[in-house]
Design an enzyme around this catalytic site. Structure first.
Site, mmCIF file in Angstrom:
data_model
loop_
_atom_site.group_PDB
_atom_site.id
_atom_site.type_symbol
_atom_site.label_atom_id
_atom_site.label_comp_id
_atom_site.label_asym_id
_atom_site.label_seq_id
_atom_site.Cartn_x
_atom_site.Cartn_y
_atom_site.Cartn_z
ATOM 1 N N GLY A 12 0.806 -1.218 0.000
ATOM 2 C CA GLY A 12 0.000 0.000 0.000
ATOM 3 C C GLY A 12 0.839 1.267 0.000
ATOM 4 N N TYR A 143 -14.219 3.753 10.313
ATOM 5 C CA TYR A 143 -12.760 3.687 10.381
ATOM 6 C C TYR A 143 -12.262 4.193 11.736
ATOM 7 C CZ TYR A 143 -7.946 5.014 8.938
ATOM 8 O OH TYR A 143 -6.585 5.164 8.823
ATOM 9 N N ILE A 173 -1.257 11.332 5.020
ATOM 10 C CA ILE A 173 0.119 11.118 4.560
ATOM 11 C C ILE A 173 0.209 11.402 3.055
ATOM 12 C CG2 ILE A 173 2.042 9.495 4.440
ATOM 13 C CD1 ILE A 173 1.147 10.122 7.313
HETATM 14 P P1 NAD Z 1 -3.348 1.406 1.708
HETATM 15 O O1 NAD Z 1 -4.803 1.210 1.496
HETATM 16 O O2 NAD Z 1 -2.580 2.177 0.707
HETATM 17 O O3 NAD Z 1 -2.638 -0.012 1.887
HETATM 18 C C1 NAD Z 1 -3.207 -1.051 2.633
HETATM 19 C C2 NAD Z 1 -2.656 -2.356 2.078
HETATM 20 O O4 NAD Z 1 -3.280 -3.417 2.805
HETATM 21 C C3 NAD Z 1 -2.984 -2.581 0.588
HETATM 22 O O5 NAD Z 1 -1.808 -2.876 -0.124
HETATM 23 C C4 NAD Z 1 -3.935 -3.774 0.601
HETATM 24 O O6 NAD Z 1 -3.760 -4.651 -0.518
HETATM 25 C C5 NAD Z 1 -3.535 -4.462 1.884
HETATM 26 N N1 NAD Z 1 -4.578 -5.343 2.404
HETATM 27 C C6 NAD Z 1 -5.921 -5.200 2.358
HETATM 28 N N2 NAD Z 1 -6.521 -6.245 2.936
HETATM 29 C C7 NAD Z 1 -5.536 -7.079 3.362
HETATM 30 C C8 NAD Z 1 -5.518 -8.328 4.030
HETATM 31 N N3 NAD Z 1 -6.643 -8.952 4.388
HETATM 32 N N4 NAD Z 1 -4.321 -8.881 4.299
HETATM 33 C C9 NAD Z 1 -3.163 -8.282 3.942
HETATM 34 N N5 NAD Z 1 -3.118 -7.102 3.299
HETATM 35 C C10 NAD Z 1 -4.297 -6.514 3.013
HETATM 36 O O7 NAD Z 1 -3.184 2.047 3.171
HETATM 37 P P2 NAD Z 1 -1.976 2.937 3.734
HETATM 38 O O8 NAD Z 1 -2.301 4.344 3.426
HETATM 39 O O9 NAD Z 1 -0.683 2.396 3.328
HETATM 40 O O10 NAD Z 1 -2.214 2.758 5.289
HETATM 41 C C11 NAD Z 1 -1.446 1.885 6.107
HETATM 42 C C12 NAD Z 1 -1.903 2.034 7.548
HETATM 43 O O11 NAD Z 1 -1.737 3.390 7.966
HETATM 44 C C13 NAD Z 1 -3.380 1.706 7.787
HETATM 45 O O12 NAD Z 1 -3.525 1.118 9.067
HETATM 46 C C14 NAD Z 1 -4.035 3.054 7.793
HETATM 47 O O13 NAD Z 1 -5.228 3.035 8.536
HETATM 48 C C15 NAD Z 1 -2.969 3.905 8.447
HETATM 49 N N6 NAD Z 1 -3.112 5.324 8.131
HETATM 50 C C16 NAD Z 1 -2.878 5.799 6.885
HETATM 51 C C17 NAD Z 1 -3.006 7.162 6.616
HETATM 52 C C18 NAD Z 1 -2.741 7.737 5.249
HETATM 53 O O14 NAD Z 1 -2.900 8.932 5.038
HETATM 54 N N7 NAD Z 1 -2.291 6.948 4.289
HETATM 55 C C19 NAD Z 1 -3.409 8.042 7.638
HETATM 56 C C20 NAD Z 1 -3.675 7.516 8.907
HETATM 57 C C21 NAD Z 1 -3.502 6.167 9.148
#
Ligand code: NAD
Length: 313
Positions: A12, A143, A173
């Site tokens: 991700g 969420y 982010i």
């Molecule tokens: P993203 O959606 O880009 O990536 C999530 C990844 O998880 C994807 O690659 C997806 O294929 C994978 N995934 C989905 N279901 C799955 C499963 N059952 N098993 C294994 N993998 C699975 O999210 P991100 O932005 O990289 O976020 C990562 C973490 O950071 C999350 O916990 C998110 O809540 C947190 N977060 C992100 C942000 C942001 O702005 N990106 C902000 C606050 C918190």
């Protein structure tokens, strides 16, 4: 003992860059990337990769044993905007993956866990400006409910079973290497791509919606810094407030216009406006700065120059 890391949800937005940085620090073969889908070419070619469903404790344990993993970074989750469309699925993924990993730590298969929380733990009753570490947390999104619950589970496993789990409440982010995965702050990534491709962008939030944000480089550094901190310095076991910058769509557009003068922004708020309105506009992260010496590097100006320079290549 050598550090061997398993990243769940590595393909991700955050995982793609965090995995690469971890491989630079700990050695490619000591960082196992995993996801339900393959990652980009760099990830797939630079070290081990396994297909793992993060809600499946048995599969995680098999891989933990196969590589002698001692740290897990759990990044798999369903983000804010997507979760509103699939509440039950979001709850199952966000909670079951966390409980699986916390149980593996409780059973001593792994020594350390990282799990990100979010500013989505806050809600409409939370003080909006300079939101303190300890305050009202009544999120209005699926969420956010999963993140608050996750934080309390982390704290519970730490208190009851001595699990060394660490967490940050990420703001939005911003990155250019991988597109974001369905959050409410995604506009601040899309806007740079559209500025270069089309010189115009229609924003799904209104012009004065101020939200806390952070450049990916800072988010990755904060994460690794927290994981490397001495155990006794990690005083918060729910989630640390973490902050760098805050801005509105109008302000980020003005910054882009300094580089691309004919860039135009229009506003057409959708269902994500209500989510954004329920979140803080700025965050007080003094506890993180005090406990483990957190400092951010990028402001809106330096982040914008860096992103546009890289995207123009
Ligand atoms: P993203 O959606 O880009 O990536 C999530 C990844 O998880 C994807 O690659 C997806 O294929 C994978 N995934 C989905 N279901 C799955 C499963 N059952 N098993 C294994 N993998 C699975 O999210 P991100 O932005 O990289 O976020 C990562 C973490 O950071 C999350 O916990 C998110 O809540 C947190 N977060 C992100 C942000 C942001 O702005 N990106 C902000 C606050 C918190």
């Amino acid at each position: 003992m050598d550090t061997t890391i398993l990243v769940l949800g590595a393909s991700g937005q955050i995982g793609t860059e965090l995995t690469q940085k971890l491989r630079d620090i700990y050695g490619s073969h000591n960082v196992i990337a995993s996801d339900i889908k393959e990652g980009n070419t760099e990830m797939m070619s630079s070290g081990p990769f396994e297909i793992i469903d993060a809600t499946n404790k048995e599969t995680i344990l098999e891989v933990v044993k196969k590589y002698d993993v001692n740290q897990v970074y759990l990044l798999a989750a369903m983000l804010s905007a997507t979760a509103e469309k699939m509440p039950q699925k979001a709850w199952n993924l966000n909670m079951n993956s966390l409980l699986a990993v916390l149980d593996l730590a409780k059973e001593k298969h792994i020594q350390q866990v990282y799990w990100p929380s979010s500013i989505a733990v806050f809600g409409p009753l939370t003080p909006k400006e300079n939101t303190p570490q300890q305050t009202v947390m009544q999120p209005s999104t699926v969420y956010g409910i999963s993140k608050v619950s996750g934080e309390f589970w982390c704290n519970y496993y730490h208190e009851k079973f001595g699990v060394d789990v660490r967490s940050l409440r990420y703001p939005g982010i911003i990155s250019w290497k991988t597109k974001p995965g369905g959050g409410t702050t995604d506009y601040a990534v899309d806007i740079y791509f559209k500025a270069i491709e089309d010189k115009k962008y229609e924003c799904f939030l209104s012009e004065n919606t101020r939200l806390p944000m952070m450049y990916m480089n800072d988010a990755v550094n904060a994460t690794i810094q927290l994981m490397q901190a001495k155990e006794e310095d990690v005083k918060i076991r729910t989630g640390y407030n973490l902050s760098a910058i805050d801005f509105t769509p109008k302000e980020i557009a003005a910054e882009i216009q300094k580089h691309i003068p004919d860039f135009e922004i229009t506003y057409n708020p959708d269902f994500r406006q209500a989510i954004a309105d329920s979140w803080p506009s700025s965050i007080d992260d003094s506890q993180a700065r005090k406990d483990w010496n957190w400092k951010h590097e990028f402001d809106l100006k330096s982040m914008t120059s860096d992103i546009l320079k890289n995207l123009n290549k």
